[in-house]
Design a protein around this motif. Sequence first.
Motif, PDB file in Angstrom:
ATOM      1  N   GLY A 113      47.571  -0.138  30.907  1.00  0.00           N
ATOM      2  CA  GLY A 113      46.539  -0.366  29.888  1.00  0.00           C
ATOM      3  C   GLY A 113      47.030  -1.178  28.700  1.00  0.00           C
ATOM      4  O   GLY A 113      46.251  -1.466  27.795  1.00  0.00           O
ATOM      5  N   VAL A 114      48.309  -1.537  28.687  1.00  0.00           N
ATOM      6  CA  VAL A 114      48.837  -2.332  27.559  1.00  0.00           C
ATOM      7  C   VAL A 114      49.486  -3.593  28.119  1.00  0.00           C
ATOM      8  O   VAL A 114      50.413  -3.513  28.928  1.00  0.00           O
ATOM      9  N   GLU A 115      49.004  -4.756  27.685  1.00  0.00           N
ATOM     10  CA  GLU A 115      49.610  -6.021  28.135  1.00  0.00           C
ATOM     11  C   GLU A 115      51.026  -6.153  27.581  1.00  0.00           C
ATOM     12  O   GLU A 115      51.298  -5.691  26.470  1.00  0.00           O
TER      13      GLU A 115
ATOM     14  N   LEU B 161      54.858  10.616  26.695  1.00  0.00           N
ATOM     15  CA  LEU B 161      53.796  10.952  25.749  1.00  0.00           C
ATOM     16  C   LEU B 161      52.484  10.314  26.182  1.00  0.00           C
ATOM     17  O   LEU B 161      52.456   9.129  26.531  1.00  0.00           O
ATOM     18  N   PRO B 162      51.393  11.090  26.141  1.00  0.00           N
ATOM     19  CA  PRO B 162      50.098  10.502  26.475  1.00  0.00           C
ATOM     20  C   PRO B 162      49.717   9.446  25.433  1.00  0.00           C
ATOM     21  O   PRO B 162      50.028   9.610  24.253  1.00  0.00           O
ATOM     22  N   MET B 163      49.097   8.367  25.880  1.00  0.00           N
ATOM     23  CA  MET B 163      48.747   7.302  24.935  1.00  0.00           C
ATOM     24  C   MET B 163      47.453   7.643  24.218  1.00  0.00           C
ATOM     25  O   MET B 163      46.539   8.203  24.813  1.00  0.00           O
ATOM     26  N   GLY B 164      47.420   7.286  22.924  1.00  0.00           N
ATOM     27  CA  GLY B 164      46.233   7.592  22.140  1.00  0.00           C
ATOM     28  C   GLY B 164      46.014   9.085  22.023  1.00  0.00           C
ATOM     29  O   GLY B 164      44.880   9.546  21.903  1.00  0.00           O
ATOM     30  N   GLY B 165      47.111   9.837  22.023  1.00  0.00           N
ATOM     31  CA  GLY B 165      46.982  11.299  21.995  1.00  0.00           C
ATOM     32  C   GLY B 165      47.156  11.897  20.609  1.00  0.00           C
ATOM     33  O   GLY B 165      47.093  13.105  20.441  1.00  0.00           O
TER      34      GLY B 165
ATOM     35  N   LEU C  83      49.972  11.678  19.117  1.00  0.00           N
ATOM     36  CA  LEU C  83      51.392  12.058  19.064  1.00  0.00           C
ATOM     37  C   LEU C  83      52.275  10.897  18.608  1.00  0.00           C
ATOM     38  O   LEU C  83      53.487  11.033  18.508  1.00  0.00           O
ATOM     39  N   GLY C  84      51.654   9.740  18.374  1.00  0.00           N
ATOM     40  CA  GLY C  84      52.373   8.605  17.796  1.00  0.00           C
ATOM     41  C   GLY C  84      53.329   7.898  18.741  1.00  0.00           C
ATOM     42  O   GLY C  84      54.265   7.233  18.284  1.00  0.00           O
ATOM     43  N   GLY C  85      53.101   8.007  20.030  1.00  0.00           N
ATOM     44  CA  GLY C  85      54.035   7.424  20.999  1.00  0.00           C
ATOM     45  C   GLY C  85      54.275   5.936  20.800  1.00  0.00           C
ATOM     46  O   GLY C  85      55.420   5.477  20.809  1.00  0.00           O
TER      47      GLY C  85
ATOM     48  N   ASP D 189      52.732  -8.514  26.147  1.00  0.00           N
ATOM     49  CA  ASP D 189      52.938  -9.079  24.814  1.00  0.00           C
ATOM     50  C   ASP D 189      52.326  -8.237  23.691  1.00  0.00           C
ATOM     51  O   ASP D 189      52.629  -8.452  22.515  1.00  0.00           O
ATOM     52  N   SER D 190      51.426  -7.321  24.036  1.00  0.00           N
ATOM     53  CA  SER D 190      50.838  -6.436  23.007  1.00  0.00           C
ATOM     54  C   SER D 190      51.619  -5.144  22.875  1.00  0.00           C
ATOM     55  O   SER D 190      51.348  -4.346  21.989  1.00  0.00           O
ATOM     56  N   ASN D 191      52.543  -4.918  23.815  1.00  0.00           N
ATOM     57  CA  ASN D 191      53.282  -3.657  23.759  1.00  0.00           C
ATOM     58  C   ASN D 191      54.078  -3.579  22.453  1.00  0.00           C
ATOM     59  O   ASN D 191      54.757  -4.538  22.062  1.00  0.00           O
ATOM     60  N   LEU D 192      53.988  -2.439  21.799  1.00  0.00           N
ATOM     61  CA  LEU D 192      54.628  -2.302  20.492  1.00  0.00           C
ATOM     62  C   LEU D 192      56.144  -2.417  20.564  1.00  0.00           C
ATOM     63  O   LEU D 192      56.786  -2.770  19.578  1.00  0.00           O
ATOM     64  N   ILE D 193      56.725  -2.162  21.734  1.00  0.00           N
ATOM     65  CA  ILE D 193      58.178  -2.340  21.897  1.00  0.00           C
ATOM     66  C   ILE D 193      58.506  -3.834  21.805  1.00  0.00           C
ATOM     67  O   ILE D 193      59.412  -4.260  21.078  1.00  0.00           O
ATOM     68  N   VAL D 194      57.730  -4.630  22.537  1.00  0.00           N
ATOM     69  CA  VAL D 194      57.954  -6.083  22.569  1.00  0.00           C
ATOM     70  C   VAL D 194      57.656  -6.681  21.193  1.00  0.00           C
ATOM     71  O   VAL D 194      58.422  -7.501  20.666  1.00  0.00           O
TER      72      VAL D 194
END
Length: 289
Positions: free
Chosen positions: A59-61, A98-102, A104-106, A63-68
């Motif tokens: 669900g995350v491209e 961690l579930p995304m959008g949970g 929990l701030g993953g 280049d949009s991934n917060l790690i990248v």
Amino acid sequence: MITTWPAPAKLNLFLYITGRRPDGYHNLQTLFQFLDYGDLLHIDTNNSGELRLVNEVVGVEHDSNLIVRAARLLREQAIADHRLSPRAGAVFQVEKHLPMGGGLGGGSSNAATALVALNALWQLDYDIDTLARLGLTLGADVPVFVRGHAAFAEGVGEQLQPVSPPEKWYLVMHPGVSVSTPLVFSDAALTRDTPARDLNSLLQQKFRNDCETAVRNRFREVDTLLVWLLEYAPSRLTGTGACVFAEFDTESAARQVLEKAPKGVQGFVAKGVNLSPLYRTLSGHSELV
Ligand SMILES: C[C@@](CO)(OP(=O)(O)O)[C@H](O)COP(=O)(O)OP(=O)(O)OC[C@H]1O[C@@H](n2ccc(N)nc2=O)[C@H](O)[C@@H]1O
Ligand SMILES: Nc1ncnc2c1ncn2[C@@H]1O[C@H](COP(=O)(O)OP(=O)(O)O)[C@@H](O)[C@H]1O
């Protein structure tokens, strides 16, 4: 060499909305504490300039991934400041627990871990304030993960004051629905006028989350889960949800309730910690600090 870094979850032990700003964002008073549970980032630095996340996060491209995004941001800043060679790169693998959008701030925690770990691995020597400032451009919750201490936050989460609330055990449960943060903040029925209070009085009162009523009204699954959990222990929503958490004095008490969980509901038990597990790993890499 591949190194492994934790990206812990956070809970909002309380969350009050004290007003709406002219730009539409809401001012908050919230208490962040970390959990000794989260995602893991494996990082392999290189001298070919390659910057890449090898596994897909559903669900995350890429280049949009917060790690990248975090790694690119730090790399560009460091190259501009002549602290890093343009040949420096890093390849990441993330183990998502961690579930995304949970709530929990993953995503924010992944970004913070990338910033703190690369600062050490690339030997950039940026101070925490600089990393937290960079992190804020990626998301409101990134600075608290960068700073790595439980904190009372105000503003949109950028004004942080370290605090040390009791380190309880938590049962965190996911009701199986996804709750969108913008949807919660645009809900007409949201409580958004809680008077701002000082930290001491907030710590003495019963902790609440102003998003909870609006989220329970919209998502029956969240309401049902909270009704069930409240039979066993004080329980609340974290952030804007969807996860809820119940508080216990011991691990075994939390596990006993997890064992009784309704069929199909995912959950885990973790300890609340005031020092982020990320900093325990960083100080373990004495050759880097
Ligand atoms: C409220 C918190 C508490 O931890 O919720 P969770 O995301 O953890 O559930 C966070 O600070 C959330 O931060 P973050 O997740 O970065 O929010 P964003 O994606 O930037 O916000 C999405 C949208 O929600 C609204 N928004 C968000 C934060 C805020 N303080 N006021 C707002 O009004 C804005 O409309 C914004 O465009
Ligand atoms: N590495 C990442 N891990 C999780 N979510 C990410 C990541 N990169 C980008 N995102 C995006 O950030 C959003 C918020 O995720 P997350 O921080 O896990 O939830 P929350 O803000 O509710 O605690 C996700 O829905 C996803 O679209």
